[in-house]
Motif scaffolding. Structure first.
Motif, PDB file in Angstrom:
ATOM      1  N   ASN A 118      13.123 -20.814 -13.470  1.00 37.76           N
ATOM      2  CA  ASN A 118      14.050 -21.111 -12.377  1.00 37.76           C
ATOM      3  C   ASN A 118      14.385 -19.901 -11.523  1.00 37.76           C
ATOM      4  N   GLN A 119      13.798 -18.728 -11.831  1.00 38.89           N
ATOM      5  CA  GLN A 119      14.038 -17.529 -11.028  1.00 38.89           C
ATOM      6  C   GLN A 119      12.826 -17.136 -10.186  1.00 38.89           C
ATOM      7  N   ARG A 120      11.794 -17.969 -10.176  1.00 44.08           N
ATOM      8  CA  ARG A 120      10.602 -17.617  -9.415  1.00 44.08           C
ATOM      9  C   ARG A 120      10.891 -17.544  -7.919  1.00 44.08           C
ATOM     10  N   ILE A 121      11.538 -18.560  -7.385  1.00 44.70           N
ATOM     11  CA  ILE A 121      11.831 -18.584  -5.951  1.00 44.70           C
ATOM     12  C   ILE A 121      12.871 -17.525  -5.575  1.00 44.70           C
ATOM     13  N   PRO A 122      14.014 -17.410  -6.285  1.00 42.76           N
ATOM     14  CA  PRO A 122      14.969 -16.348  -5.942  1.00 42.76           C
ATOM     15  C   PRO A 122      14.360 -14.947  -5.979  1.00 42.76           C
ATOM     16  N   ALA A 123      13.457 -14.685  -6.930  1.00 41.24           N
ATOM     17  CA  ALA A 123      12.842 -13.355  -7.011  1.00 41.24           C
ATOM     18  C   ALA A 123      12.060 -13.034  -5.745  1.00 41.24           C
ATOM     19  N   LEU A 124      11.385 -14.025  -5.168  1.00 44.17           N
ATOM     20  CA  LEU A 124      10.653 -13.820  -3.921  1.00 44.17           C
ATOM     21  C   LEU A 124      11.599 -13.694  -2.738  1.00 44.17           C
ATOM     22  N   ILE A 159       4.543 -11.111  -5.177  1.00 42.83           N
ATOM     23  CA  ILE A 159       3.897 -12.391  -5.453  1.00 42.83           C
ATOM     24  C   ILE A 159       4.411 -12.929  -6.780  1.00 42.83           C
ATOM     25  N   VAL A 160       4.318 -14.242  -6.939  1.00 41.91           N
ATOM     26  CA  VAL A 160       4.559 -14.885  -8.228  1.00 41.91           C
ATOM     27  C   VAL A 160       3.293 -15.644  -8.598  1.00 41.91           C
ATOM     28  N   VAL A 161       2.736 -15.306  -9.756  1.00 42.77           N
ATOM     29  CA  VAL A 161       1.562 -16.016 -10.281  1.00 42.77           C
ATOM     30  C   VAL A 161       1.971 -16.499 -11.659  1.00 42.77           C
ATOM     31  N   ARG A 162       2.461 -17.735 -11.707  1.00 38.99           N
ATOM     32  CA  ARG A 162       3.117 -18.213 -12.930  1.00 38.99           C
ATOM     33  C   ARG A 162       3.012 -19.729 -13.039  1.00 38.99           C
ATOM     34  N   THR A 163       1.786 -20.238 -13.030  1.00 33.95           N
ATOM     35  CA  THR A 163       1.540 -21.693 -13.098  1.00 33.95           C
ATOM     36  C   THR A 163       2.559 -22.444 -12.248  1.00 33.95           C
ATOM     37  N   MET A 164       2.678 -22.053 -10.989  1.00 30.02           N
ATOM     38  CA  MET A 164       3.709 -22.603 -10.109  1.00 30.02           C
ATOM     39  C   MET A 164       3.111 -23.696  -9.233  1.00 30.02           C
ATOM     40  N   LYS A 210       0.826  -1.207   0.000  1.00 27.68           N
ATOM     41  CA  LYS A 210       0.000   0.000   0.000  1.00 27.68           C
ATOM     42  C   LYS A 210       0.862   1.260   0.000  1.00 27.68           C
ATOM     43  N   GLU A 211       1.945   1.266   0.769  1.00 25.02           N
ATOM     44  CA  GLU A 211       2.820   2.438   0.803  1.00 25.02           C
ATOM     45  C   GLU A 211       3.491   2.670  -0.545  1.00 25.02           C
ATOM     46  N   ARG A 212       3.849   1.591  -1.213  1.00 25.33           N
ATOM     47  CA  ARG A 212       4.443   1.708  -2.543  1.00 25.33           C
ATOM     48  C   ARG A 212       3.418   2.174  -3.573  1.00 25.33           C
ATOM     49  N   GLY A 213       2.181   1.748  -3.379  1.00 23.45           N
ATOM     50  CA  GLY A 213       1.119   2.123  -4.306  1.00 23.45           C
ATOM     51  C   GLY A 213       1.016   1.224  -5.518  1.00 23.45           C
ATOM     52  N   ARG A 214       1.779   0.155  -5.534  1.00 23.06           N
ATOM     53  CA  ARG A 214       1.733  -0.804  -6.646  1.00 23.06           C
ATOM     54  C   ARG A 214       2.046  -2.197  -6.102  1.00 23.06           C
ATOM     55  N   LEU A 215       1.435  -3.197  -6.688  1.00 21.13           N
ATOM     56  CA  LEU A 215       1.764  -4.597  -6.433  1.00 21.13           C
ATOM     57  C   LEU A 215       2.798  -5.025  -7.460  1.00 21.13           C
ATOM     58  N   ILE A 216       3.893  -5.640  -7.013  1.00 24.23           N
ATOM     59  CA  ILE A 216       4.910  -6.133  -7.942  1.00 24.23           C
ATOM     60  C   ILE A 216       4.716  -7.639  -8.086  1.00 24.23           C
ATOM     61  N   SER A 220      -1.085 -28.910  -8.021  1.00 21.52           N
ATOM     62  CA  SER A 220      -1.898 -27.727  -7.763  1.00 21.52           C
ATOM     63  C   SER A 220      -1.049 -26.478  -7.952  1.00 21.52           C
ATOM     64  N   TYR A 221      -1.612 -25.485  -8.641  1.00 21.81           N
ATOM     65  CA  TYR A 221      -0.945 -24.191  -8.778  1.00 21.81           C
ATOM     66  C   TYR A 221      -1.339 -23.300  -7.603  1.00 21.81           C
ATOM     67  N   GLY A 222      -0.360 -22.571  -7.077  1.00 19.00           N
ATOM     68  CA  GLY A 222      -0.624 -21.604  -6.021  1.00 19.00           C
ATOM     69  C   GLY A 222       0.071 -20.291  -6.305  1.00 19.00           C
ATOM     70  N   VAL A 223      -0.419 -19.232  -5.669  1.00 16.12           N
ATOM     71  CA  VAL A 223       0.272 -17.942  -5.695  1.00 16.12           C
ATOM     72  C   VAL A 223       1.406 -18.029  -4.685  1.00 16.12           C
ATOM     73  N   ALA A 224       2.629 -17.741  -5.104  1.00 15.13           N
ATOM     74  CA  ALA A 224       3.793 -17.863  -4.227  1.00 15.13           C
ATOM     75  C   ALA A 224       4.180 -16.502  -3.660  1.00 15.13           C
ATOM     76  N   MET A 225       4.655 -16.513  -2.405  1.00 14.07           N
ATOM     77  CA  MET A 225       5.077 -15.294  -1.704  1.00 14.07           C
ATOM     78  C   MET A 225       6.264 -15.610  -0.810  1.00 14.07           C
ATOM     79  N   ASN A 226       6.897 -14.571  -0.289  1.00 13.84           N
ATOM     80  CA  ASN A 226       7.992 -14.768   0.654  1.00 13.84           C
ATOM     81  C   ASN A 226       7.456 -15.414   1.932  1.00 13.84           C
ATOM     82  N   LEU A 227       8.235 -16.302   2.527  1.00 12.77           N
ATOM     83  CA  LEU A 227       7.781 -17.021   3.713  1.00 12.77           C
ATOM     84  C   LEU A 227       7.436 -16.087   4.877  1.00 12.77           C
TER      85      LEU A 227
END
Length: 337
Positions: free
Chosen positions: A149-155, A162-167, A93-99, A280-287
């Motif tokens: 192969n960069q989905r997890i490192p990016a988080l 978030i990563v929404v990429r058929t993960m 919210k402070e950033r004003g954008r979802l990445i 199952s596909y899920g939305v991935a986020m930092n732990l």
């Protein structure tokens, strides 16, 4: 020009023709990215880009290990939904954008529509639903295209929220990132040219060259049992389709949902055999972003609600029903708390 030179010229022409064919067939999704690039954001599709703002919490401070589950018996079970703001939601919210980390090469899921220049697909619609719930505007998103192969490192490095990429959600990954409840179910399957002797994920692959994306579930399955095939790994699944079109590989192993989209792009290839896993596909986020996980799960509860007219079913009919027939409802959520 001598005979040898003429022969070489004809061979070069054939190779050029193949490359042109691959470019035409994959025109529905842009050429596979091999590095992460920023994509246009907002509703206009005018090609604007923006730098990813640095997280207020330094990536080094977002140590993921402390939140990893001690055991994994049901990886699809996530945290119960909540709309309460915590550190991660406040950061957005402070950033004003979802990445959001997404794909730009998977037809029907996350791809750049050549007619509009905009990102489109089932996953993209879900990202916009999350942005609308948190920020009140589905266009307040910065999309970051990332290889498989960069989905997890990016988080883990805090480059995306978030990563929404058929993960696919699995026990190996839940030790590294957090997942929402499942928003789609698929399985690994084989894609091969029509008329190919490859008939399934079995010994018909012996002696063949098989392509899969590095860091994907397909790579894990082929590492476990390749059925006598040699394996080529590439950054993105679309790279596999191009290599299949050029005759550089004999088959592709990927999610059935992605393979259906690729078969829709190129009628000379088809799915063979049956899916040999259930995923199952899920939305991935930092732990550490537990409040964001709960907020995304609240979004998914609303997304599933409404029966045949739910946002989930509307998105399914818009993007996936033509290639993945017979689905009548989204997956049921599982919670662990």
């Amino acid at each position: 020009m001598g005979r040898t030179e003429r022969g070489a010229g004809r061979a070069a022409g054939r190779r050029t023709g193949l490359r042109r064919r691959a470019a035409v067939v994959t025109g529905c999704a842009v050429a596979a990215a091999t590095v992460a690039v920023l994509l246009p954001y907002g509703g206009g599709g005018g090609g604007r880009t923006a730098p990813v703002a640095a997280s207020r919490t330094a990536p080094g401070a977002r140590d993921t290990a402390v939140r990893a589950p001690a055991t994994c018996t049901d990886p699809e079970a996530s945290l119960r939904p909540s709309t309460a703001d915590g550190p991660a939601v406040r950061r957005v919210k402070e950033r004003g954008r979802l990445i959001a980390g997404v794909d730009q090469n998977s037809y029907r899921w996350g791809y750049r529509d050549p007619a509009t220049g905009e990102l489109s697909g089932f996953d993209i619609d879900l990202v916009r639903a999350v942005a609308k719930a948190i920020l009140g505007d589905p266009d307040k998103v910065t999309f970051l295209a990332i290889p498989t192969n960069q989905r997890i490192p990016a988080l883990q490095k805090g480059k995306v929220d978030i990563v929404v990429r058929t993960m696919t959600v699995n026990c190996d990954r839940v030790r590294q990132v957090a997942f929402s409840t499942a928003y789609f179910e698929a399985g690994q399957q084989v894609l091969a040219p029509k008329g190919s002797p490859v008939t399934a994920f079995d010994d018909s692959l012996r002696g063949k060259k098989v392509c899969t994306a590095k860091g994907s579930t397909g790579e894990s399955e082929l590492r476990r049992e390749a059925h006598g095939a040699s394996v080529l790994t590439v950054p993105n699944q679309l790279d596999c389709l191009v290599r299949l079109q050029l005759g550089q590989v004999d088959a592709v192993v990927t999610d059935s949902a992605l393979a259906a989209g690729q078969a829709a792009q190129d009628p000379s290839v088809r799915l063979v055999g049956k899916p040999f896993t259930t995923e199952s596909y899920g939305v991935a986020m930092n732990l550490r972003d537990e409040d964001l996980v709960r907020r995304v799960n609240a979004v998914l509860e609303d997304y599933r609600r409404g029966g045949g007219e739910s946002p989930w079913m509307l998105a399914y009919r818009k993007w996936l029903a033509a290639d993945l027939k017979g689905i009548t409802a989204p997956p049921e959520p599982k919670y662990r708390d």
